[in-house]
Design an enzyme around this catalytic site. Structure first.
Site, PDB file in Angstrom:
ATOM      1  N   GLU A 161     -26.405 -22.756  10.512  1.00 55.28           N
ATOM      2  CA  GLU A 161     -25.046 -22.211  10.574  1.00 55.28           C
ATOM      3  C   GLU A 161     -24.036 -23.143   9.920  1.00 55.28           C
ATOM      4  OE1 GLU A 161     -24.147 -19.330  11.167  1.00 55.28           O
ATOM      5  OE2 GLU A 161     -25.936 -18.504  12.112  1.00 55.28           O
ATOM      6  N   TYR A 194     -16.292 -19.441  14.791  1.00 53.17           N
ATOM      7  CA  TYR A 194     -17.451 -18.696  14.307  1.00 53.17           C
ATOM      8  C   TYR A 194     -18.765 -19.353  14.737  1.00 53.17           C
ATOM      9  CZ  TYR A 194     -21.424 -17.494  11.607  1.00 53.17           C
ATOM     10  OH  TYR A 194     -22.697 -17.162  11.295  1.00 53.17           O
ATOM     11  N   ASP A 246     -17.631 -13.615  11.046  1.00 47.61           N
ATOM     12  CA  ASP A 246     -17.577 -14.345   9.778  1.00 47.61           C
ATOM     13  C   ASP A 246     -17.012 -13.396   8.717  1.00 47.61           C
ATOM     14  OD1 ASP A 246     -19.614 -12.560   9.416  1.00 47.61           O
ATOM     15  OD2 ASP A 246     -20.787 -13.923   8.184  1.00 47.61           O
TER      16      ASP A 246
END
Length: 357
Positions: A45, A126, A144
């Site tokens: 991520e 996020y 996102d």
DNA sequence: AAGGCGTGGAG
DNA sequence: TCTCCAAGCCT
């Protein structure tokens, strides 16, 4: 279609069309109760922040091969991690990655809720939601750029970003199910990445074409709207590439914060409208015919290159000599690798002065 | 809260 | 060549 029905359609589509990614547990396994390693989810991520899957894949494999656990990463040397990140961009991510790994190691593991994750360096709204949802199956709204685009189209929202963000987040939250929230998050992002793409979305094969308001209005190509960006100014500078007679390169580690912070590079002037010359030592500097051109997030750069060959006893005021065989150009950020490649071509013609590889 | 902060690929 | 943009965060 109500929100529950949209969520069901999305998960059904994901079960058949999920992308296979190195950091992902496929939906069939997740339904059997298998969750991914939080370390791998977090690492992927962070790498994927503003970065494409194609760019990330190789870095992810190299990082996990070299540092298989968060504890291994926490024990790494800063310079090794920065060198391994070189070329991926947004280098504050690598600095925060190490800080985060060390905090998590001290904590004895990753927090398993979004709130705890959100407090860690480099983890924002996020990423905290994504790790909580994907690694721990928490029902968090994961928003996102893909999700923003899908929501803007699904509900035909014409408010430009970033002003539309709260509304888009609310829509995404209302769609997030209690069952399989991790797969749901990945489903919306996969839909955005493969079907509901920025340009020419494939509405004909979209599982959400029936409830999509933008599709009905014919506005999908214009959404999401965004406020226009500022033009990039041109900045100038000079990089000094010095070789010692034994082939060593003169390099310096840049300051820990700011542009390319903590990364290796060639000494040089500042990058501005009218930079002042700033050679790292007195030498017979020769201008290279070519200049390195590079574009950063907020400016274009035209970099002049000066080269010199120095005797063994030369003492630079800036930087340190790095032995020829210890230097890996791949450990440079891209703008510096461009400088290296141009200078290297010139040094190759100095066969009478430098040892050649 | 708007701007700093990278890069490579697509069109 | 140039613009846009891709799983954002920090100050």
């Amino acid at each position: 279609m109500n929100e529950a029905q949209i969520g069901t359609a999305l998960l059904a589509w994901y079960d058949g069309h999920a992308r296979r990614l190195p950091w992902r547990v496929p939906p069939a396994e997740r339904r059997a109760g298998v969750l991914p390693d939080p370390y791998r989810v977090w690492l992927s991520e962070v790498m994927l922040q503003q970065t494409t899957v194609a760019a990330v894949t190789g870095y992810f494999h190299r990082f996990t091969a070299r540092w298989p656990t968060v504890e291994a990463l926490a024990a790494a040397e800063d310079a090794d991690v920065m060198a391994e990140w070189a070329g991926l961009g947004y280098y504050a991510r690598a600095r925060n990655l190490l800080k985060c790994a060390r905090t998590v190691t001290d904590l004895g593991g990753f927090p398993d809720k979004a709130e705890g994750l959100r407090a860690l360096p480099g983890i924002g709204a996020y990423t905290s939601a994504a790790v909580a949802a994907i690694a721990f199956d928490r029902a968090e709204p994961v928003v996102d750029g893909n999700v923003e685009r899908v929501m803007a189209r699904l509900y035909d929202i014409h408010t430009p970003l970033p002003a539309a963000k709260p509304e888009l987040t609310a829509r995404a939250a209302a769609l997030t199910p209690d069952k399989r929230p991790g797969d749901h998050a990945q489903a919306v992002m996969d839909l955005g990445a493969t079907i509901c793409t920025p340009r020419s979305p494939a509405c004909g094969i979209c599982p959400l074409r029936a409830p999509c308001a933008a599709r009905a209005a014919g506005t999908q190509g214009a959404l999401p709207k965004k406020t226009p960006k500022k033009a990039k100014p041109l900045r100038l500078g000079t990089a000094y590439v010095a070789r010692r007679e034994d082939g060593a390169w003169l390099l310096e580690t840049r300051p820990a914060s700011g542009l390319l912070g903590g990364m290796l590079g060639f000494p040089g002037t500042d990058w501005s409208e009218a930079p002042q010359p700033a050679p790292p030592l007195s030498a017979d500097w020769r201008p290279l015919g070519a200049e390195a051109r590079h574009t950063f997030t907020h400016f274009h750069l035209a970099l002049q290159i000066e080269t010199a060959v120095l005797p063994m006893e030369a003492q630079p005021a800036r930087g340190t000599w790095v032995a020829r065989h210890a230097f890996r150009p791949a450990s440079l950020p891209t703008v510096m690798r461009k400088v290296h490649d141009l200078a290297q071509a010139a040094f190759t013609d100095c066969k009478w002065m430098l040892p050649q590889d």
